[in-house]
Scaffold this motif. Structure first.
Motif, PDB file in Angstrom:
ATOM      1  N   GLU A 184       0.829  -1.209   0.000  1.00 27.34           N
ATOM      2  CA  GLU A 184       0.000   0.000   0.000  1.00 27.34           C
ATOM      3  C   GLU A 184       0.863   1.259   0.000  1.00 27.34           C
ATOM      4  N   ALA A 185       1.976   1.204   0.700  1.00 26.52           N
ATOM      5  CA  ALA A 185       2.879   2.354   0.758  1.00 26.52           C
ATOM      6  C   ALA A 185       3.415   2.678  -0.635  1.00 26.52           C
ATOM      7  N   TYR A 186       3.816   1.659  -1.380  1.00 21.79           N
ATOM      8  CA  TYR A 186       4.303   1.905  -2.738  1.00 21.79           C
ATOM      9  C   TYR A 186       3.204   2.523  -3.589  1.00 21.79           C
ATOM     10  N   LEU A 187       2.011   1.971  -3.491  1.00 23.46           N
ATOM     11  CA  LEU A 187       0.899   2.455  -4.311  1.00 23.46           C
ATOM     12  C   LEU A 187       0.507   3.889  -3.975  1.00 23.46           C
ATOM     13  N   THR A 188       0.814   4.325  -2.764  1.00 25.27           N
ATOM     14  CA  THR A 188       0.525   5.711  -2.364  1.00 25.27           C
ATOM     15  C   THR A 188       1.788   6.576  -2.409  1.00 25.27           C
ATOM     16  N   HIS A 189       2.804   6.068  -3.095  1.00 22.51           N
ATOM     17  CA  HIS A 189       4.070   6.775  -3.339  1.00 22.51           C
ATOM     18  C   HIS A 189       4.819   7.167  -2.068  1.00 22.51           C
ATOM     19  N   LEU A 212       9.349  -3.916   3.648  1.00 23.42           N
ATOM     20  CA  LEU A 212      10.194  -3.671   2.473  1.00 23.42           C
ATOM     21  C   LEU A 212       9.927  -4.693   1.368  1.00 23.42           C
ATOM     22  N   ASN A 213       9.669  -5.935   1.753  1.00 24.53           N
ATOM     23  CA  ASN A 213       9.334  -6.957   0.752  1.00 24.53           C
ATOM     24  C   ASN A 213       8.040  -6.600   0.019  1.00 24.53           C
ATOM     25  N   GLY A 214       7.055  -6.110   0.754  1.00 22.04           N
ATOM     26  CA  GLY A 214       5.794  -5.691   0.131  1.00 22.04           C
ATOM     27  C   GLY A 214       5.993  -4.505  -0.797  1.00 22.04           C
ATOM     28  N   TRP A 215       6.780  -3.527  -0.344  1.00 20.42           N
ATOM     29  CA  TRP A 215       7.069  -2.350  -1.159  1.00 20.42           C
ATOM     30  C   TRP A 215       7.794  -2.776  -2.435  1.00 20.42           C
ATOM     31  N   SER A 216       8.800  -3.630  -2.296  1.00 17.82           N
ATOM     32  CA  SER A 216       9.576  -4.100  -3.447  1.00 17.82           C
ATOM     33  C   SER A 216       8.726  -4.922  -4.408  1.00 17.82           C
ATOM     34  N   HIS A 217       7.817  -5.703  -3.857  1.00 19.54           N
ATOM     35  CA  HIS A 217       6.920  -6.504  -4.700  1.00 19.54           C
ATOM     36  C   HIS A 217       6.133  -5.592  -5.639  1.00 19.54           C
ATOM     37  N   GLU A 218       5.538  -4.545  -5.098  1.00 29.67           N
ATOM     38  CA  GLU A 218       4.761  -3.624  -5.925  1.00 29.67           C
ATOM     39  C   GLU A 218       5.642  -2.897  -6.925  1.00 29.67           C
ATOM     40  N   GLU A 219       6.852  -2.545  -6.514  1.00 26.75           N
ATOM     41  CA  GLU A 219       7.770  -1.845  -7.422  1.00 26.75           C
ATOM     42  C   GLU A 219       8.123  -2.741  -8.603  1.00 26.75           C
ATOM     43  N   GLU A 220       8.334  -4.021  -8.345  1.00 21.07           N
ATOM     44  CA  GLU A 220       8.719  -4.958  -9.402  1.00 21.07           C
ATOM     45  C   GLU A 220       7.600  -5.211 -10.405  1.00 21.07           C
ATOM     46  N   GLU A 278       4.194   0.866 -14.937  1.00 17.99           N
ATOM     47  CA  GLU A 278       4.527   2.257 -15.265  1.00 17.99           C
ATOM     48  C   GLU A 278       5.900   2.659 -14.731  1.00 17.99           C
ATOM     49  N   GLN A 279       6.519   1.799 -13.962  1.00 20.62           N
ATOM     50  CA  GLN A 279       7.839   2.054 -13.389  1.00 20.62           C
ATOM     51  C   GLN A 279       7.913   3.441 -12.758  1.00 20.62           C
ATOM     52  N   ALA A 280       7.054   3.661 -11.763  1.00 24.57           N
ATOM     53  CA  ALA A 280       6.943   4.969 -11.121  1.00 24.57           C
ATOM     54  C   ALA A 280       8.155   5.331 -10.265  1.00 24.57           C
ATOM     55  N   TRP A 281       8.913   4.321  -9.803  1.00 29.84           N
ATOM     56  CA  TRP A 281      10.062   4.593  -8.937  1.00 29.84           C
ATOM     57  C   TRP A 281      11.306   4.816  -9.783  1.00 29.84           C
ATOM     58  N   ASP A 282      11.995   5.922  -9.524  1.00 31.38           N
ATOM     59  CA  ASP A 282      13.237   6.252 -10.233  1.00 31.38           C
ATOM     60  C   ASP A 282      14.410   5.892  -9.324  1.00 31.38           C
ATOM     61  N   TRP A 283      15.079   4.768  -9.644  1.00 36.74           N
ATOM     62  CA  TRP A 283      16.183   4.304  -8.803  1.00 36.74           C
ATOM     63  C   TRP A 283      17.373   5.254  -8.841  1.00 36.74           C
ATOM     64  N   ALA A 284      17.605   5.907  -9.963  1.00 34.80           N
ATOM     65  CA  ALA A 284      18.736   6.841 -10.069  1.00 34.80           C
ATOM     66  C   ALA A 284      18.539   8.056  -9.165  1.00 34.80           C
ATOM     67  N   GLU A 285      17.286   8.501  -9.048  1.00 35.75           N
ATOM     68  CA  GLU A 285      16.971   9.681  -8.225  1.00 35.75           C
ATOM     69  C   GLU A 285      16.504   9.307  -6.821  1.00 35.75           C
ATOM     70  N   ASN A 286      16.235   8.016  -6.601  1.00 41.14           N
ATOM     71  CA  ASN A 286      15.754   7.520  -5.309  1.00 41.14           C
ATOM     72  C   ASN A 286      14.457   8.212  -4.872  1.00 41.14           C
ATOM     73  N   ARG A 287      13.547   8.314  -5.838  1.00 40.79           N
ATOM     74  CA  ARG A 287      12.245   8.955  -5.576  1.00 40.79           C
ATOM     75  C   ARG A 287      11.251   8.526  -6.639  1.00 40.79           C
ATOM     76  N   PHE A 288       9.990   8.853  -6.396  1.00 41.17           N
ATOM     77  CA  PHE A 288       8.970   8.576  -7.414  1.00 41.17           C
ATOM     78  C   PHE A 288       9.043   9.634  -8.497  1.00 41.17           C
ATOM     79  N   LYS A 289       8.771   9.196  -9.733  1.00 38.71           N
ATOM     80  CA  LYS A 289       8.750  10.121 -10.856  1.00 38.71           C
ATOM     81  C   LYS A 289       7.530  11.017 -10.740  1.00 38.71           C
ATOM     82  N   SER A 290       7.669  12.221 -11.207  1.00 34.03           N
ATOM     83  CA  SER A 290       6.554  13.201 -11.133  1.00 34.03           C
ATOM     84  C   SER A 290       5.493  12.913 -12.144  1.00 34.03           C
TER      85      SER A 290
END
Length: 93
Positions: free
Chosen positions: A45-50, A69-77, A81-93
């Protein structure tokens, strides 16, 4: 070698006496999720709510930390839409 924590989950209608017995034997290695969402689901849920991984509500010594963290990573994977930007360590705008 350090042993892995034990996670015991009881459903909302679970046996509280059994939980107390487990707590007396295993101490803080037991997590009660009798009326709460599981840490894994909270992480999803945390990932889905950014929410970022830094917003994990569990401390590093808490059993729920890794599960969250496993739940967050599951949603990220599975995020198409790949909303998480690993290079910037944040969600894309």
């Amino acid at each position: 070698m350090k042993s892995k924590p034990t996670l015991v989950v009881f459903d909302p209608k679970g046996d509280t006496e059994l939980f107390k017995l487990c707590m007396s034997k295993l101490g803080k290695n037991v997590v009660s999720c009798m009326s709460e969402r599981l840490p894994f689901d909270q992480g999803r849920e945390a990932y889905l709510t950014h929410k970022t991984p830094d917003e994990n509500p569990y401390g590093s010594d808490d059993l729920g930390c890794e599960e969250w963290l496993n739940g967050w990573s599951h949603e990220e994977e599975i995020d198409s839409e790949q909303a998480w930007d690993w290079a910037e360590n944040r969600f894309k705008s």
